[in-house]
Write an enzyme that holds these catalytic residues in place. Structure first.
Site, PDB file in Angstrom:
ATOM      1  N   THR A 134       0.877  -1.173   0.000  1.00 51.54           N
ATOM      2  CA  THR A 134       0.000   0.000   0.000  1.00 51.54           C
ATOM      3  C   THR A 134       0.911   1.218   0.000  1.00 51.54           C
ATOM      4  O   THR A 134       2.048   1.143   0.465  1.00 51.54           O
ATOM      5  CB  THR A 134      -0.880   0.048   1.266  1.00 51.54           C
ATOM      6  OG1 THR A 134      -0.013   0.132   2.392  1.00 51.54           O
ATOM      7  CG2 THR A 134      -1.737  -1.190   1.397  1.00 51.54           C
ATOM      8  N   GLU A 180      -5.618  -4.078  -0.455  1.00 52.70           N
ATOM      9  CA  GLU A 180      -5.907  -5.269   0.359  1.00 52.70           C
ATOM     10  C   GLU A 180      -7.041  -6.120  -0.212  1.00 52.70           C
ATOM     11  O   GLU A 180      -7.286  -7.221   0.237  1.00 52.70           O
ATOM     12  CB  GLU A 180      -6.301  -4.840   1.783  1.00 52.70           C
ATOM     13  CG  GLU A 180      -5.169  -4.263   2.617  1.00 52.70           C
ATOM     14  CD  GLU A 180      -4.998  -2.754   2.420  1.00 52.70           C
ATOM     15  OE1 GLU A 180      -5.423  -2.226   1.368  1.00 52.70           O
ATOM     16  OE2 GLU A 180      -4.429  -2.118   3.321  1.00 52.70           O
ATOM     17  N   LYS A 226     -14.138  16.007  13.201  1.00 50.48           N
ATOM     18  CA  LYS A 226     -14.937  15.720  14.397  1.00 50.48           C
ATOM     19  C   LYS A 226     -15.281  17.037  15.085  1.00 50.48           C
ATOM     20  O   LYS A 226     -14.498  17.568  15.853  1.00 50.48           O
ATOM     21  CB  LYS A 226     -14.175  14.776  15.316  1.00 50.48           C
ATOM     22  CG  LYS A 226     -13.973  13.429  14.633  1.00 50.48           C
ATOM     23  CD  LYS A 226     -13.158  12.448  15.446  1.00 50.48           C
ATOM     24  CE  LYS A 226     -12.887  11.198  14.645  1.00 50.48           C
ATOM     25  NZ  LYS A 226     -11.675  11.269  13.810  1.00 50.48           N
TER      26      LYS A 226
END
Ligand code: ADP
Length: 541
Positions: A184, A330, A439
């Site tokens: 990755t 993946e 957030k």
């Protein structure tokens, strides 16, 4: 009771053997870094792959050993795909656009025994010469005879294979044997190796060519623009020969004019790439008076969120349909595709267009679920955010050379790190990476949604949304904008794009204009770097 059917292992060598026997007339076209074109077919390629397998054997490459490549989408790279994996060794494709530190980390982690390098990438290799793994014995230059001076043996590809007979006894391997290794790109820390098997690769290709996925047929001509060094070009080097399709390998010359030229000259019917590739092509097409496709190809796009403006431009102006897919290294990489379902039979074209931003539904062979903060599956209400988990025949069960990864759950799922909503049709929409979501006072804001809307502003070239510190809400969105050349919009004009489109509390608290935004080696917004650059930026209450 066991069924009475033949039990052939699913092996990569059988894919090319099939194409060579049954699709002799399909073409392969390969473009080298210097623009030279090579034309061939599956039988000739299979013969050269046999020569290469023999040469690898002569070199001493054994089952399970890793053979690295630093190359573009070219014929020698395709030959390596089949010779290395088919003979039982592991093809390790390395992304040449990574930073030298990452490349040397990856080569050393994999302990490759040989490295095949495209001649145009010899300078990249030379920059790494003193950091090559001790296990590396040989470097083979894929085209041309330019040999680097290295502390290891260096050979030219054609010299390496030319004296070998053109037949090879392909071993009947256990289908779970490792076939390829891909790291990755490390946007989230050190690169991690994903080790594919023959079985996962063959099953993934069988699923990918199906009608509701890539829909590949023998009459198709497939051009992978997505690189062969990144998740096996989304499996296309396996899909095309499996379906009997022709294959056009465009090399590193991916300028829009070259891609269009190849599509027209070679009758490409199917191509795949990331949004930046297709945005570039669309903008170039729009700048060419009266240009058209004589046979519009189908395009598949994935890797990052797809702005609806791209789908709309291609579809409305050029008759080019776009398939939106989601995946990960993946997952080999296919996880979901946005193709139509029975319930959508009466939808208008406008409704489909708006829906094309979503990443779609899983095809048979992968299963998806999304869990909220306390581990409960989220409702299919298009509103609730959950972290996507995946399992299936071509999903990694662990990382190469690593232990104790918290990416894998105890009940057999892989955590993707993607935050999604799911609608009543079971279609997922990626709203963010778990680590990039803003957030704000305990509520989550999707940075991707805000970025995509910003891209709809006529003066915005590129946009990124990152969290900035806020004394009351903890985090609030900050919008970074690269303006289109010659435009000078005000922050208020940019923010007006959000009115009526998102909840008021989602609208970014600030806009900053920048000359460029950092991108990763795979062309994605590099949020980690941006957060570092803007870490001292604070909003006031
Ligand atoms: P890296 O980001 O390290 O290069 P991958 O290439 O495997 O790794 O990228 C996988 C990630 O890319 C996914 O987890 C997801 O965040 C993102 N991605 C892939 N396809 C899409 C898509 N169609 N829309 C939005 N994000 C996507």
């Amino acid at each position: 009771m066991i069924g009475l059917m033949q039990d052939h292992p699913l092996l990569i060598s059988s894919i090319l053997a099939h194409a060579a026997r049954h699709h002799r007339g399909s073409k392969i076209v390969s473009v080298a870094a210097d623009g030279t074109q090579l034309r061939t077919d599956y039988p000739t390629t299979a013969a050269r792959v046999a020569q290469l397998a023999r040469a690898l054997d002569r070199l001493g490459v054994r089952s399970g050993q890793r053979v690295a490549t630093l190359g573009w989408n070219t014929l020698p790279h395709l030959e390596l795909y089949y010779a290395v994996s088919g003979s039982g060794a592991v093809l390790h494709t390395v992304n040449p656009r990574l930073f030298p530190d990452q490349i040397s980390y990856i080569l050393n982690d994999a302990q490759d025994v040989a490295l095949f390098v495209d001649s145009s990438l010899v300078p990249t290799l030379m920059a790494l010469a003193d950091r090559l793994p001790s296990s590396l014995h040989t470097v083979v230059v894929m085209d041309g005879a330019a040999l680097p001076k290295l502390q290891v043996q260096a050979l030219a590809y054609e010299d390496f294979i030319q004296d070998e007979p053109a037949d090879f006894e392909w071993p009947v391997l256990d289908e779970r044997t490792a076939s390829a290794l891909c790291y990755t790109s490390g946007t989230t820390g050190e690169p991690k190796g994903v080790l594919y098997s023959h079985r996962s690769t063959v099953l993934h290709a069988m699923a990918a060519i199906q009608p509701d996925v890539f829909a590949l047929r023998a009459v198709d001509v497939v051009m992978p623009v997505v690189p062969m060094f990144h998740v096996n070009a989304w499996g296309l080097p396996y899909c095309a020969p499996m379906a009997g399709s022709g294959l056009v390998l465009p090399g590193p010359r991916l300028q829009p004019s070259n891609l269009y030229g190849l599509m027209e000259a070679e009758g490409v019917t199917f191509s795949a790439g990331v949004p930046t590739i297709w945005t570039g092509l669309l903008q170039w097409l729009q700048s060419q008076e009266g240009i058209r496709f004589s046979h519009p190809p189908r395009l598949v796009v994935g890797g990052t969120a797809l702005p609806v403006a791209i789908t709309e431009g291609f579809q409305r102006e050029y008759g080019v349909p776009i398939l939106h897919a989601w995946g990960m290294t993946e997952i080999s990489p296919l996880g979901s595709v946005n193709t139509r379902k029975a319930e959508q039979s009466d939808w208008s074209e406008a409704a489909f267009l708006a829906y094309s931003r979503k990443q779609g539904r899983p095809q048979f062979g992968v299963d998806l679920r999304a869990l909220d903060a306390i581990g409960k599956p989220i409702p299919q209400d298009e509103l609730a955010f959950g972290e996507l988990e995946v399992r299936g025949h071509w999903v990694a069960s662990a990382y190469y050379n690593r232990t104790n990864e918290d990416a894998f759950t105890s009940d057999g799922w892989m955590r993707t790190g993607d935050v999604v909503t799911i609608d009543a049709l079971g279609t997922i929409e990626i709203v963010d990476r778990a680590k990039d979501v803003i957030k704000s006072g305990g509520e989550w804001i999707s940075s991707i949604t805000l970025e995509n809307l910003a891209l709809g502003h006529p003066d915005v070239q590129l946009a990124a949304v990152i969290p900035a510190h806020h004394p009351k809400w903890d985090e609030r969105p900050l919008l970074l904008v690269v303006r289109k050349l010659g435009s000078d919009p005000s922050p208020a004009s940019i923010l007006s794009i959000y009115e009526g489109r998102v909840a008021k509390w989602w609208i970014p608290d600030g806009v900053e204009f920048v000359d460029s935004l950092p991108l990763t080696a795979t062309g994605k917004l590099w949020k980690a770097e941006m957060k570092k650059q803007w870490k001292d930026y604070t909003f006031t209450a």
